[in-house]
Design a protein around this motif. Structure first.
Motif, PDB file in Angstrom:
ATOM      1  N   CYS A  58      39.084  38.815  33.437  1.00 50.44           N
ATOM      2  CA  CYS A  58      40.134  39.467  34.211  1.00 50.44           C
ATOM      3  C   CYS A  58      39.738  39.538  35.686  1.00 50.44           C
ATOM      4  O   CYS A  58      38.668  40.035  36.034  1.00 50.44           O
ATOM      5  N   GLY A  60      42.078  40.807  37.848  1.00 45.44           N
ATOM      6  CA  GLY A  60      43.021  41.772  38.422  1.00 45.44           C
ATOM      7  C   GLY A  60      42.289  42.723  39.360  1.00 45.44           C
ATOM      8  O   GLY A  60      41.056  42.817  39.328  1.00 45.44           O
ATOM      9  N   CYS A  63      39.611  45.252  37.973  1.00 40.07           N
ATOM     10  CA  CYS A  63      38.394  44.589  37.504  1.00 40.07           C
ATOM     11  C   CYS A  63      37.648  43.944  38.672  1.00 40.07           C
ATOM     12  O   CYS A  63      36.416  43.951  38.707  1.00 40.07           O
ATOM     13  N   CYS A  99      45.397  40.600  34.471  1.00 45.52           N
ATOM     14  CA  CYS A  99      45.244  41.949  33.931  1.00 45.52           C
ATOM     15  C   CYS A  99      45.458  41.847  32.433  1.00 45.52           C
ATOM     16  O   CYS A  99      46.383  41.189  31.986  1.00 45.52           O
ATOM     17  N   VAL A 100      44.581  42.470  31.675  1.00 47.26           N
ATOM     18  CA  VAL A 100      44.767  42.470  30.222  1.00 47.26           C
ATOM     19  C   VAL A 100      45.131  43.869  29.735  1.00 47.26           C
ATOM     20  O   VAL A 100      45.069  44.161  28.542  1.00 47.26           O
ATOM     21  N   ALA A 102      43.713  46.840  30.294  1.00 44.76           N
ATOM     22  CA  ALA A 102      42.654  47.799  29.963  1.00 44.76           C
ATOM     23  C   ALA A 102      41.833  48.081  31.226  1.00 44.76           C
ATOM     24  O   ALA A 102      40.607  48.072  31.203  1.00 44.76           O
ATOM     25  N   CYS A 103      42.543  48.347  32.306  1.00 41.54           N
ATOM     26  CA  CYS A 103      41.917  48.440  33.634  1.00 41.54           C
ATOM     27  C   CYS A 103      40.796  49.472  33.690  1.00 41.54           C
ATOM     28  O   CYS A 103      39.808  49.286  34.393  1.00 41.54           O
TER      29      CYS A 103
HETATM   30  S1  FES Z   1      42.855  44.647  36.186  1.00 42.47           S
HETATM   31 FE1  FES Z   1      41.529  43.999  34.605  1.00 42.47          FE
HETATM   32  S2  FES Z   1      42.368  44.928  32.836  1.00 42.47           S
HETATM   33 FE2  FES Z   1      43.726  45.477  34.403  1.00 42.47          FE
END
Ligand code: FES
Length: 132
Positions: A58, A60, A63, A99-100, A102-103
């Protein structure tokens, strides 16, 4: 109909071999270019062989700020591939995702359906070893 046939082919071979796409076009009596346009439109389809395990790192924001770039870098060095590639032994394919969901547990790495939260570069070798 075309999408579901391609899903079946993908699930049988783990990717879409060009011979299979030609066969699908022939059987459905549609242009091969149409089959390719659908095959390349959906991210779930791959025209290249995929590894037995799919690693999704991830990248996102949540992360990334916790160091997912270092985790990705370590996995790339460990497997000698870049994201978007597959190891020569077809053990792993590596991709990045945004994004999965589970931020709070980031940096997140998914391997197949399994979540690995709070990843760091030091944990990478041990986690990958579970998928030998
Ligand atoms: S940013 Fe990685 S799980 Fe949401």
């Amino acid at each position: 109909m075309l999408v579901s046939i391609l899903q079946d082919v993908q699930s049988a071979f783990q990717y879409l071999p060009k011979e299979a796409l030609a066969e699908v076009a022939k059987k459905l009596e549609i242009p091969l270019t149409k089959v390719y346009s659908v095959a390349t439109f959906f991210k779930a389809f791959s025209l290249m062989p995929r590894g037995r395990h799919l690693i999704s790192v991830c990248m996102g924001t949540a992360c990334h700020v916790r160091g997912s770039d270092k985790v990705l870098d370590k996995i790339e060095r460990e497997l000698s591939i870049k994201h978007g590639e597959t190891t020569a032994d077809l053990r792993f394919s590596l991709e990045t995702v945004n994004c999965v969901g589970a931020c709070a547990l980031g940096p997140m790495v998914m391997i197949d359906e399994e979540y690995h939260g709070q990843m760091n570069a030091e944990k990478v070798s041990a986690v990958l070893a579970k998928y030998a």
